[in-house]
Design an enzyme around this catalytic site. Structure first.
Site, PDB file in Angstrom:
ATOM      1  N   CYS A 147       0.795  -1.234   0.000  1.00  0.00           N
ATOM      2  CA  CYS A 147       0.000   0.000   0.000  1.00  0.00           C
ATOM      3  C   CYS A 147       0.825   1.281   0.000  1.00  0.00           C
ATOM      4  CB  CYS A 147      -0.926   0.001   1.213  1.00  0.00           C
ATOM      5  SG  CYS A 147      -2.146  -1.309   1.127  1.00  0.00           S
TER       6      CYS A 147
HETATM    7  N1  LIG Z   1      -2.996  -5.921   2.153  1.00  0.00           N
HETATM    8  C1  LIG Z   1      -3.337  -4.784   2.722  1.00  0.00           C
HETATM    9  O1  LIG Z   1      -2.909  -4.478   3.832  1.00  0.00           O
HETATM   10  C2  LIG Z   1      -4.285  -3.819   2.038  1.00  0.00           C
HETATM   11  C3  LIG Z   1      -4.853  -2.805   2.797  1.00  0.00           C
HETATM   12  C4  LIG Z   1      -5.718  -1.913   2.211  1.00  0.00           C
HETATM   13  C5  LIG Z   1      -5.995  -2.036   0.842  1.00  0.00           C
HETATM   14  N2  LIG Z   1      -5.431  -3.019   0.098  1.00  0.00           N
HETATM   15  C6  LIG Z   1      -5.776  -3.102  -1.319  1.00  0.00           C
HETATM   16  O2  LIG Z   1      -6.694  -4.176  -1.500  1.00  0.00           O
HETATM   17  C7  LIG Z   1      -6.479  -4.803  -2.761  1.00  0.00           C
HETATM   18  C8  LIG Z   1      -6.198  -6.284  -2.549  1.00  0.00           C
HETATM   19  O3  LIG Z   1      -4.999  -6.411  -1.802  1.00  0.00           O
HETATM   20  P1  LIG Z   1      -4.584  -7.742  -1.051  1.00  0.00           P
HETATM   21  O4  LIG Z   1      -3.475  -7.377  -0.129  1.00  0.00           O
HETATM   22  O5  LIG Z   1      -5.784  -8.447  -0.507  1.00  0.00           O
HETATM   23  O6  LIG Z   1      -4.006  -8.594  -2.288  1.00  0.00           O
HETATM   24  P2  LIG Z   1      -3.646 -10.149  -2.276  1.00  0.00           P
HETATM   25  O7  LIG Z   1      -2.620 -10.327  -3.321  1.00  0.00           O
HETATM   26  O8  LIG Z   1      -3.405 -10.628  -0.887  1.00  0.00           O
HETATM   27  O9  LIG Z   1      -5.002 -10.827  -2.757  1.00  0.00           O
HETATM   28  C9  LIG Z   1      -5.547 -10.630  -4.010  1.00  0.00           C
HETATM   29  C10 LIG Z   1      -6.238 -11.909  -4.445  1.00  0.00           C
HETATM   30  O10 LIG Z   1      -6.861 -11.665  -5.705  1.00  0.00           O
HETATM   31  C11 LIG Z   1      -6.701 -12.820  -6.501  1.00  0.00           C
HETATM   32  N3  LIG Z   1      -6.893 -12.454  -7.895  1.00  0.00           N
HETATM   33  C12 LIG Z   1      -6.004 -11.873  -8.741  1.00  0.00           C
HETATM   34  N4  LIG Z   1      -6.593 -11.663  -9.929  1.00  0.00           N
HETATM   35  C13 LIG Z   1      -7.870 -12.107  -9.825  1.00  0.00           C
HETATM   36  C14 LIG Z   1      -8.966 -12.145 -10.717  1.00  0.00           C
HETATM   37  N5  LIG Z   1      -8.874 -11.680 -11.955  1.00  0.00           N
HETATM   38  N6  LIG Z   1     -10.102 -12.684 -10.281  1.00  0.00           N
HETATM   39  C15 LIG Z   1     -10.209 -13.164  -9.014  1.00  0.00           C
HETATM   40  N7  LIG Z   1      -9.209 -13.129  -8.116  1.00  0.00           N
HETATM   41  C16 LIG Z   1      -8.055 -12.605  -8.525  1.00  0.00           C
HETATM   42  C17 LIG Z   1      -5.313 -13.312  -6.141  1.00  0.00           C
HETATM   43  O11 LIG Z   1      -5.147 -14.668  -6.490  1.00  0.00           O
HETATM   44  C18 LIG Z   1      -5.281 -13.077  -4.627  1.00  0.00           C
HETATM   45  O12 LIG Z   1      -5.780 -14.195  -3.919  1.00  0.00           O
HETATM   46  C19 LIG Z   1      -5.314  -4.041  -3.406  1.00  0.00           C
HETATM   47  O13 LIG Z   1      -5.841  -3.026  -4.226  1.00  0.00           O
HETATM   48  C20 LIG Z   1      -4.609  -3.415  -2.227  1.00  0.00           C
HETATM   49  O14 LIG Z   1      -3.915  -2.235  -2.595  1.00  0.00           O
HETATM   50  C21 LIG Z   1      -4.595  -3.937   0.683  1.00  0.00           C
END
Ligand SMILES: NC(=O)c1ccc[n+]([C@@H]2O[C@H](COP(=O)([O-])OP(=O)(O)OC[C@H]3O[C@@H](n4cnc5c(N)ncnc54)[C@H](O)[C@@H]3O)[C@@H](O)[C@H]2O)c1
Length: 441
Positions: free
Chosen positions: A282
């Site tokens: 992030c």
């Molecule tokens: N991790 C954090 O602390 C956090 C906090 C706030 C916001 N975010 C935001 O949230 C979003 C997700 O982050 P995250 O950390 O959960 O990511 P992550 O990589 O942990 O999880 C994303 C998931 O999406 C899946 N994926 C990818 N392409 C896909 C598709 N086309 N269809 C279905 N599933 C698909 C992946 O396999 C994975 O399991 C990002 O935009 C991130 O910036 C993350």
């Protein structure tokens, strides 16, 4: 009442009633750090939840009640799966049966620091194939202002369905803070903004069923910008304090003591702490979504660029400190054994994405050092394409220098301070311990 108005009321009312009675079929696309905890909260609130992910290994583990996200215990996940409240699949055709969808897919940066929208686009293409009237879609992935209305909406509206009447579209920033024991998905206030007022209201109603507090805002753009303000605020303040740390280092002042004393001011000051560099999915990334967008409008995001530069220098600053500390002990970096304590990008989590530890290890390796590491949360990693395993913490005693990069609670810092020959502490983990072999950031 016109026929169109009758349809409007009908779609909104039917969905609202399903949400209130918790009979709405909830879908979560992307079962990672954000999506899995969200799916669990809605299942706990009594909804039937279907998680969709492209990685079969993940859906299989969810269906086996086996959590791979540290904030979710398998003992909480398994009963939800067993009772039929939560299931996972790689098959997007289940969208036909769903009433709501939250999209939680990754939004990385390309090498050029441009937003990589490919995960949002590909998931929406899949959703669009099975999309139907009466649905609520909420994008949660962090992104630039305008994405929901400019990228997602056209993909869903192409099937003749009208937003705000036949379906509802919102953006809601995800604020989860992995490893935070106090604030988790359920008790972090949820900001939501819709494409229309009816969309915002539907989003508000939806989250209110499972989360403690919902904060509606007037549009998707405001909601998208909220997240970017929050993370830009953090990134710039960390950049500022990192610069202050480098200044203090040059003129021989302990920056940690300065911050601790400044933080006693009861108003107008909020402490941020220096460190070895920014990591995670992030803070190092999200502000560049904003600068990319505003550049198109003719505004250069100068604070963001500057903080990005300073934060990016921190691994180099740490490596120079290690080199000087070794030289002071009459040892060259080349051939020295350097043991890194903690490689996750922050304490008590298992995530190494963008972790400054990887940069520090690589830079030291390039200068000829032999590198080992200990991290109870990261049993193995890849450095420069080569697999490495975490060693026992006792390895620290054998090393020429120990670098504390991530201040996990599990480490016994007292024992490390006693046994290590030389320590570079980038997190003030050895606060209060004064010894000639300790070098602080
Ligand atoms: N991790 C954090 O602390 C956090 C906090 C706030 C916001 N975010 C935001 O949230 C979003 C997700 O982050 P995250 O950390 O959960 O990511 P992550 O990589 O942990 O999880 C994303 C998931 O999406 C899946 N994926 C990818 N392409 C896909 C598709 N086309 N269809 C279905 N599933 C698909 C992946 O396999 C994975 O399991 C990002 O935009 C991130 O910036 C993350």
């Amino acid at each position: 009442m016109s026929q169109a108005q009758a349809v409007t009321q009908s779609s909104a009312d039917v969905l609202a009633e399903k949400i209130r009675s918790r009979t709405a079929r909830v879908g979560v696309v992307g079962l990672g750090y954000v999506g899995l905890p969200l799916a669990v909260e809605f299942a706990k609130a009594g909804f039937h939840v279907t998680g969709i992910d492209v990685v079969e290994g993940r859906t299989a583990r969810v269906n086996a009640g086996d959590s791979y996200v540290a904030d979710i215990r398998s003992s909480d996940l398994a009963p939800l799966v067993k009772s039929g409240k939560l299931r996972a699949t790689t098959d997007f055709s289940v969208v036909k049966e769903l009433d709501t969808i939250n999209i939680c897919v990754p939004t990385p940066l390309r090498k050029t620091k441009d937003p990589d929208m490919s995960f949002i686009v590909s998931s929406c293409q899949e959703i669009a194939q099975h999309f139907h009237s009466g649905m609520l879609v909420i994008l949660e992935s962090t992104t630039y202002p305008g994405t929901t209305d400019e990228v997602v909406l056209p993909m869903l509206e192409q099937s003749d369905l009208k937003v705000g009447r036949d379906f509802f579209l919102c953006f809601s920033p995800e604020r989860v803070d992995p490893g935070n024991p106090k604030f988790q998905t359920a008790n972090i206030p949820k900001v939501v903004g819709g494409t229309t007022a009816a969309c915002t209201e539907m989003g508000r109603l939806f989250y209110a069923q499972a989360l403690e507090k919902v904060v509606p805002v007037s549009s998707t753009r405001v909601a998208e910008m909220v997240k970017l303000l929050e993370n830009t605020f953090r990134m710039i303040n960390i950049g500022l304090v990192n610069e202050i740390a480098m200044m203090c280092d040059r003129i021989g002042i302990n920056v940690w003591e300065v911050i601790e004393a400044a933080a006693t001011k009861p108003f107008g000051f909020m402490p941020f702490y220096p460190g070895p560099g920014l990591g995670g999915h992030c803070i190092p990334i999200d502000p560049f979504y904003l600068s990319w967008k505003t550049k198109q409008a003719g505004i250069e995001a100068r604070f963001i660029e500057l903080a990005g530069y300073i934060n990016g220098q921190m691994p180099h600053f740490v490596v120079d400190k290690v080199q000087h500390a070794l030289n002071d002990a009459s040892k060259p970096v080349k051939g020295s054994h350097i043991h890194v304590l903690g490689v996750a990008y922050k304490k008590n989590i298992d995530d190494v994405r963008e972790s400054p530890a990887l940069d520090i290890m690589l830079l030291l390796k390039q200068r000829g050092a032999r590198i080992t590491y200990s991290d109870p949360h990261v049993p193995s990693l890849k450095l420069d394409g080569l697999a490495m395993d975490s060693s026992a913490v006792e390895t620290a005693a054998a090393a020429d220098c120990v670098v504390i990069v991530t201040d996990h609670t599990a480490f016994d810092y007292g024992a490390v301070a006693k046994s290590a020959k030389l320590i570079v502490d980038t997190r003030n983990a050895l606060k209060g311990v004064a010894a000639p072999n300790i070098v602080r950031l």
